[in-house]
Design an enzyme around this catalytic site. Sequence first.
Site, mmCIF file in Angstrom:
data_model
loop_
_atom_site.group_PDB
_atom_site.id
_atom_site.type_symbol
_atom_site.label_atom_id
_atom_site.label_comp_id
_atom_site.label_asym_id
_atom_site.label_seq_id
_atom_site.Cartn_x
_atom_site.Cartn_y
_atom_site.Cartn_z
ATOM 1 N N ASP A 1 -17.710 -49.250 26.802
ATOM 2 C CA ASP A 1 -18.612 -49.923 27.339
ATOM 3 C C ASP A 1 -18.937 -49.847 28.699
ATOM 4 O O ASP A 1 -17.743 -49.615 29.716
ATOM 5 C CB ASP A 1 -18.608 -51.458 27.075
ATOM 6 C CG ASP A 1 -18.991 -51.812 25.909
ATOM 7 O OD1 ASP A 1 -19.670 -51.358 25.123
ATOM 8 O OD2 ASP A 1 -18.310 -53.057 25.304
ATOM 9 N N GLU B 1 -32.265 -81.221 37.104
ATOM 10 C CA GLU B 1 -31.184 -80.752 38.367
ATOM 11 C C GLU B 1 -29.844 -80.424 37.996
ATOM 12 O O GLU B 1 -29.357 -80.221 39.149
ATOM 13 C CB GLU B 1 -31.693 -81.420 39.599
ATOM 14 C CG GLU B 1 -33.163 -81.657 39.873
ATOM 15 C CD GLU B 1 -33.678 -80.194 40.425
ATOM 16 O OE1 GLU B 1 -33.125 -79.308 41.106
ATOM 17 O OE2 GLU B 1 -35.021 -79.799 39.554
ATOM 18 N N ARG C 1 -18.448 -60.136 20.750
ATOM 19 C CA ARG C 1 -18.462 -58.858 20.281
ATOM 20 C C ARG C 1 -17.138 -58.397 20.687
ATOM 21 O O ARG C 1 -16.615 -57.159 20.492
ATOM 22 C CB ARG C 1 -19.414 -57.867 20.771
ATOM 23 C CG ARG C 1 -19.607 -58.053 22.377
ATOM 24 C CD ARG C 1 -20.959 -57.362 22.781
ATOM 25 N NE ARG C 1 -20.694 -55.942 22.519
ATOM 26 C CZ ARG C 1 -20.014 -55.061 23.456
ATOM 27 N NH1 ARG C 1 -19.009 -55.476 24.078
ATOM 28 N NH2 ARG C 1 -19.871 -53.722 23.000
ATOM 29 N N PRO D 1 -26.271 -72.285 38.225
ATOM 30 C CA PRO D 1 -26.619 -71.415 38.962
ATOM 31 C C PRO D 1 -25.797 -71.432 40.357
ATOM 32 O O PRO D 1 -25.406 -70.317 41.052
ATOM 33 C CB PRO D 1 -28.184 -71.748 39.517
ATOM 34 C CG PRO D 1 -28.557 -72.877 39.154
ATOM 35 C CD PRO D 1 -27.622 -73.100 37.782
HETATM 36 C C1 JAH Z 1 -30.707 -74.463 35.467
HETATM 37 C C2 JAH Z 1 -28.889 -76.633 34.366
HETATM 38 N N1 JAH Z 1 -27.158 -68.625 36.355
HETATM 39 C C3 JAH Z 1 -27.826 -68.657 35.326
HETATM 40 C C4 JAH Z 1 -28.084 -70.015 35.228
HETATM 41 C C5 JAH Z 1 -27.312 -71.175 34.439
HETATM 42 C C6 JAH Z 1 -27.787 -72.427 34.394
HETATM 43 C C7 JAH Z 1 -28.956 -72.898 34.950
HETATM 44 N N2 JAH Z 1 -29.751 -71.808 35.818
HETATM 45 C C8 JAH Z 1 -29.227 -70.793 35.902
HETATM 46 C C9 JAH Z 1 -29.477 -74.184 34.870
HETATM 47 C C10 JAH Z 1 -31.127 -75.843 35.322
HETATM 48 C C11 JAH Z 1 -30.499 -76.802 34.875
HETATM 49 C C12 JAH Z 1 -28.454 -75.130 34.456
#
Ligand code: JAH
Length: 261
Positions: free
Chosen positions: A171, A118, A156, A91
């Site tokens: 697209d 985490e 794709r 994230p």
């Molecule tokens: C959450 C490891 N943006 C999307 C996304 C990608 C990975 C994760 N969360 C959201 C994530 C916890 C641990 C990756």
Amino acid sequence: MRVDIITIFPEYLSPLELSLVGRARNRGILDVHLHDLRQWTSDAHRTVDDAPYGGGPGMVMRPEPWWAALTEVSGSGPAGGRSPRIIVPTPVGRPFTQAYADGLAGEPWLVFCCGRYEGIDARVIDEWADDEISIGDYVLAGGEVATLVMLEAVTRLLPGVVGNAESVADDSFANGLLEPPVYTRPPVWRDREVPAVLRSGDHAAISRWRREAAVRRTTHRRPDLLTGIDLGRDGGPHGSGPHANPGTDPASTDPAGRVAQ
Ligand code: JAH
């Protein structure tokens, strides 16, 4: 294209056996290798996590199994061959876009590192990751579903996967505008008519209608996509350059996200 995925839940990636991606694999266009991170643990309990330095909630993925996994996987290509592009879904990454997917589709070898808890010890990321990528502003339980999203978007685009090359070129996001609405038979359904122009056979008029519908839809739903697009005299994208948003109305989005037009 070869793709390796390192995860503590290889079964989470089983959708890769289905539909478009599964077909690309069966046809030899895509070569996917799933790896269980725990195969690179050495303790009896196959531990992949530990408490965070500095305190705080949750657990962090230990560096040693990731180091061993990435060393083995990235060294498993053809002798004297290239190294893979290593991608970590997170994230806190840079946003995933169609342009980024286009770039990945030109790579011969990708490795996706799926974190859980985490996240992964930052020293692994610093040493190995080419890209940290976010598919959107929300937190998942791990990187597996984000990997599925990115791989579907990339697969794709691979030559020979989607039969009609035009459907990839047209697209949403490929031309900077959202696609217009689409219709099929019957011509009248529950008192709702298909727009007459689409049944007129006048291909120039149909093109104009679709372009105008795409601009109208983008203006109302995604005004952010219009900054920098030159809409030109006929309302179609012709390149880029600074351009004011035409008559955008964010207030036309209700709290549930429903949008007029
Ligand atoms: C959450 C490891 N943006 C999307 C996304 C990608 C990975 C994760 N969360 C959201 C994530 C916890 C641990 C990756």
